[in-house]
Scaffold this active site. Sequence first.
Site, PDB file in Angstrom:
ATOM      1  CB  CYS A   3      -0.899  47.891   3.334  1.00  0.00           C
ATOM      2  SG  CYS A   3       0.135  47.558   1.886  1.00  0.00           S
ATOM      3  CG  ASN A   6      -0.198  48.104  -3.586  1.00  0.00           C
ATOM      4  OD1 ASN A   6      -0.278  48.384  -4.773  1.00  0.00           O
ATOM      5  ND2 ASN A   6      -0.692  46.974  -3.111  1.00  0.00           N
ATOM      6  CB  CYS A   8       4.934  44.547   2.845  1.00  0.00           C
ATOM      7  SG  CYS A   8       6.600  45.192   2.627  1.00  0.00           S
ATOM      8  NE  ARG A   9       1.197  46.420   6.215  1.00  0.00           N
ATOM      9  CZ  ARG A   9       0.908  47.529   6.881  1.00  0.00           C
ATOM     10  NH1 ARG A   9       0.301  47.427   8.054  1.00  0.00           N
ATOM     11  NH2 ARG A   9       1.230  48.717   6.406  1.00  0.00           N
ATOM     12  CB  SER A  10      -2.367  45.643   0.262  1.00  0.00           C
ATOM     13  OG  SER A  10      -1.416  46.464  -0.345  1.00  0.00           O
ATOM     14  CG  ASP A 116       4.849  48.352   7.788  1.00  0.00           C
ATOM     15  OD1 ASP A 116       5.375  47.485   7.067  1.00  0.00           O
ATOM     16  OD2 ASP A 116       4.900  49.563   7.557  1.00  0.00           O
TER      17      ASP A 116
END
Length: 144
Positions: A3, A6, A8-10, A116
Amino acid sequence: MVCLGNICRSPLAEGILRSKVDKDKIVVDSAGTAGYHVGNPPDRRSISVAKKHGIDISLQTCRQFSKDDFNIFDFIYVMDKNNFDDVILLATSELEEKKVKLLLDEVDLNINEVPDPYYGGTDGFENVYQMIDIACEAIAKKVS
Ligand code: 4NP
């Protein structure tokens, strides 16, 4: 799993996919296209939503995506189209470009980008968790 930050999402995608595959056979990692948070743990909201679902991502450390990742990994899953463009810019061959996929292209949801959640509330993190979980289930079936 890639993301922007690195944090939050990934990190969620890394933790979720790792929980679904054989750790002795499959290496799962994550990185950000940007280096804003290198060395930091995941965002506390990601740590919290993962914990709620029984996954501990608190020991992950943020790193930036690098060209070397193309040599290490068979699949590079990106969360959104900006991540896709940023990673493709670092590819040096068609083989490397072909490794890069939008995570949600693995499943048939009505969106193909993981939004995001950084500037939103906790709901956004649960929403993101659910869509990443569905995609990781499909990937785990494919690679197992
Ligand atoms: P991520 O979210 O890409 O899912 O880790 C973000 C984290 C941090 C920032 C942007 C997005 N930031 O601008 O610092």
